[in-house]
Each structure stands twice: as C-alpha cells, then as structure tokens.
Design a protein around this motif. Sequence first.
Motif, PDB file in Angstrom:
ATOM      1  N   GLN A 146      -5.570   4.323   5.174  1.00 44.24           N
ATOM      2  CA  GLN A 146      -5.497   3.507   3.973  1.00 44.24           C
ATOM      3  C   GLN A 146      -4.692   4.217   2.897  1.00 44.24           C
ATOM      4  O   GLN A 146      -4.790   5.421   2.727  1.00 44.24           O
ATOM      5  CB  GLN A 146      -6.909   3.218   3.440  1.00 44.24           C
ATOM      6  CG  GLN A 146      -7.733   2.341   4.355  1.00 44.24           C
ATOM      7  CD  GLN A 146      -7.147   0.951   4.480  1.00 44.24           C
ATOM      8  OE1 GLN A 146      -6.754   0.334   3.507  1.00 44.24           O
ATOM      9  NE2 GLN A 146      -7.081   0.444   5.695  1.00 44.24           N
ATOM     10  N   ALA A 147      -3.896   3.462   2.194  1.00 40.76           N
ATOM     11  CA  ALA A 147      -3.108   4.021   1.100  1.00 40.76           C
ATOM     12  C   ALA A 147      -4.036   4.437  -0.037  1.00 40.76           C
ATOM     13  O   ALA A 147      -5.119   3.881  -0.208  1.00 40.76           O
ATOM     14  CB  ALA A 147      -2.095   3.007   0.602  1.00 40.76           C
ATOM     15  N   THR A 148      -3.576   5.408  -0.785  1.00 39.69           N
ATOM     16  CA  THR A 148      -4.320   5.834  -1.967  1.00 39.69           C
ATOM     17  C   THR A 148      -3.375   5.908  -3.152  1.00 39.69           C
ATOM     18  O   THR A 148      -2.186   6.174  -3.002  1.00 39.69           O
ATOM     19  CB  THR A 148      -4.967   7.216  -1.766  1.00 39.69           C
ATOM     20  OG1 THR A 148      -3.945   8.181  -1.495  1.00 39.69           O
ATOM     21  CG2 THR A 148      -5.984   7.204  -0.644  1.00 39.69           C
ATOM     22  N   GLU A 151      -0.193   4.470   3.771  1.00 37.56           N
ATOM     23  CA  GLU A 151       0.366   3.202   4.241  1.00 37.56           C
ATOM     24  C   GLU A 151       0.061   2.050   3.291  1.00 37.56           C
ATOM     25  O   GLU A 151      -1.050   1.937   2.790  1.00 37.56           O
ATOM     26  CB  GLU A 151      -0.232   2.837   5.600  1.00 37.56           C
ATOM     27  CG  GLU A 151      -0.007   3.887   6.658  1.00 37.56           C
ATOM     28  CD  GLU A 151      -0.638   3.519   7.987  1.00 37.56           C
ATOM     29  OE1 GLU A 151      -1.305   2.479   8.095  1.00 37.56           O
ATOM     30  OE2 GLU A 151      -0.450   4.293   8.941  1.00 37.56           O
ATOM     31  N   ILE A 152       1.061   1.206   3.065  1.00 39.68           N
ATOM     32  CA  ILE A 152       0.827  -0.064   2.376  1.00 39.68           C
ATOM     33  C   ILE A 152       1.127  -1.161   3.386  1.00 39.68           C
ATOM     34  O   ILE A 152       2.262  -1.286   3.855  1.00 39.68           O
ATOM     35  CB  ILE A 152       1.727  -0.261   1.144  1.00 39.68           C
ATOM     36  CG1 ILE A 152       1.535   0.846   0.138  1.00 39.68           C
ATOM     37  CG2 ILE A 152       1.427  -1.621   0.503  1.00 39.68           C
ATOM     38  CD1 ILE A 152       2.464   0.742  -1.064  1.00 39.68           C
ATOM     39  N   ALA A 180      -2.823  -4.099   0.804  1.00 42.56           N
ATOM     40  CA  ALA A 180      -1.971  -4.341  -0.365  1.00 42.56           C
ATOM     41  C   ALA A 180      -2.754  -4.978  -1.520  1.00 42.56           C
ATOM     42  O   ALA A 180      -2.582  -4.590  -2.673  1.00 42.56           O
ATOM     43  CB  ALA A 180      -0.774  -5.202   0.012  1.00 42.56           C
ATOM     44  N   ALA A 181      -3.607  -5.936  -1.229  1.00 45.84           N
ATOM     45  CA  ALA A 181      -4.374  -6.602  -2.294  1.00 45.84           C
ATOM     46  C   ALA A 181      -5.299  -5.615  -2.998  1.00 45.84           C
ATOM     47  O   ALA A 181      -5.421  -5.645  -4.231  1.00 45.84           O
ATOM     48  CB  ALA A 181      -5.176  -7.770  -1.721  1.00 45.84           C
ATOM     49  N   THR A 182      -5.930  -4.734  -2.256  1.00 41.88           N
ATOM     50  CA  THR A 182      -6.806  -3.722  -2.847  1.00 41.88           C
ATOM     51  C   THR A 182      -6.011  -2.790  -3.750  1.00 41.88           C
ATOM     52  O   THR A 182      -6.431  -2.475  -4.869  1.00 41.88           O
ATOM     53  CB  THR A 182      -7.519  -2.913  -1.745  1.00 41.88           C
ATOM     54  OG1 THR A 182      -8.286  -3.805  -0.951  1.00 41.88           O
ATOM     55  CG2 THR A 182      -8.419  -1.842  -2.329  1.00 41.88           C
ATOM     56  N   LEU A 183      -4.848  -2.364  -3.284  1.00 42.52           N
ATOM     57  CA  LEU A 183      -4.009  -1.486  -4.105  1.00 42.52           C
ATOM     58  C   LEU A 183      -3.558  -2.181  -5.379  1.00 42.52           C
ATOM     59  O   LEU A 183      -3.548  -1.574  -6.448  1.00 42.52           O
ATOM     60  CB  LEU A 183      -2.792  -1.024  -3.311  1.00 42.52           C
ATOM     61  CG  LEU A 183      -3.062  -0.016  -2.213  1.00 42.52           C
ATOM     62  CD1 LEU A 183      -1.788   0.248  -1.418  1.00 42.52           C
ATOM     63  CD2 LEU A 183      -3.604   1.276  -2.783  1.00 42.52           C
ATOM     64  N   CYS A 211       5.012   1.071   5.795  1.00 40.47           N
ATOM     65  CA  CYS A 211       4.946  -0.100   4.930  1.00 40.47           C
ATOM     66  C   CYS A 211       5.387  -1.329   5.720  1.00 40.47           C
ATOM     67  O   CYS A 211       6.127  -1.219   6.688  1.00 40.47           O
ATOM     68  CB  CYS A 211       5.801   0.079   3.683  1.00 40.47           C
ATOM     69  SG  CYS A 211       7.545   0.361   4.014  1.00 40.47           S
ATOM     70  N   ASP A 212       4.882  -2.474   5.307  1.00 38.49           N
ATOM     71  CA  ASP A 212       5.361  -3.733   5.851  1.00 38.49           C
ATOM     72  C   ASP A 212       5.712  -4.631   4.669  1.00 38.49           C
ATOM     73  O   ASP A 212       5.746  -4.167   3.531  1.00 38.49           O
ATOM     74  CB  ASP A 212       4.348  -4.364   6.818  1.00 38.49           C
ATOM     75  CG  ASP A 212       3.016  -4.733   6.183  1.00 38.49           C
ATOM     76  OD1 ASP A 212       2.944  -4.862   4.940  1.00 38.49           O
ATOM     77  OD2 ASP A 212       2.043  -4.918   6.931  1.00 38.49           O
ATOM     78  N   SER A 213       5.967  -5.892   4.924  1.00 35.71           N
ATOM     79  CA  SER A 213       6.413  -6.768   3.840  1.00 35.71           C
ATOM     80  C   SER A 213       5.389  -6.884   2.715  1.00 35.71           C
ATOM     81  O   SER A 213       5.752  -7.149   1.572  1.00 35.71           O
ATOM     82  CB  SER A 213       6.776  -8.147   4.385  1.00 35.71           C
ATOM     83  OG  SER A 213       5.685  -8.723   5.055  1.00 35.71           O
ATOM     84  N   ALA A 214       4.130  -6.636   2.997  1.00 32.53           N
ATOM     85  CA  ALA A 214       3.101  -6.676   1.950  1.00 32.53           C
ATOM     86  C   ALA A 214       3.308  -5.565   0.922  1.00 32.53           C
ATOM     87  O   ALA A 214       2.873  -5.688  -0.223  1.00 32.53           O
ATOM     88  CB  ALA A 214       1.710  -6.570   2.560  1.00 32.53           C
TER      89      ALA A 214
END
Length: 105
Positions: A3-5, A19-20, A25-28, A53-56
């Motif tokens: 998970q991204a931080t 990672e995003i 992405a919504a949480t970030l 990363c992906d398109s999100a």
Amino acid sequence: MEQATLSTQENGVLNVDREITFYNAATLCSQLKTFMPQDAKQVTVELANLSHCDSASLVFLITLLRQAKKHSQSVTFLNIPQAMQALIKLYNLSRLIYEGEVQHG
C-alpha cells in the motif's frame, strides 16, 4: 502489493511511497488534507519512491492539484516515474500535470 503511504519531510516535501493503484487511490486522495501543507504557497511532491502506478494514480495527481488550487498553491512534482509519465502522455494530461514546475528524474 504494498500500500502506498504519504508522509511529509521536515522540509515540507510530500513523499509518496510504494504503489498507487485502483485499490488505494481513493484512500490516498482522502489523506491529502492531512498531509498537504495548508499555509505554503508551494507544494513539492516527491515521487521517486513510487514503485508501481496504474491509471488511478492520475486521479491522485489531479486530486492533489485541485486541493492545491483551492489554497492558491502551486505544485512541483519531483522524479515522476517513467510509467507515470507514459500514462500522463497516453491520457493527454501533460498540460494539466506539467503546468507547474516539474522535474523529471
């Protein structure tokens, strides 16, 4: 998948690590209010430690830019990963993402 931080360095730079993706992405985006400096004219975002990363991830960048605009802040993205640069180009978002000062790593 890690998970991204989000974190803020002592010098005020906003770090995005790991990672995003569609899954986080919504949480970030919801965490941005906590981590973005509200009183700064300039927001610097370090992306060097972004491993995937992906398109999100573009949704995250656009949300960050919108938050900054609400507070009359400019944004500098540091070390945008090649994969994210490719997505920005693919979705024709270069003008939007790169309108501020951008440094490629």
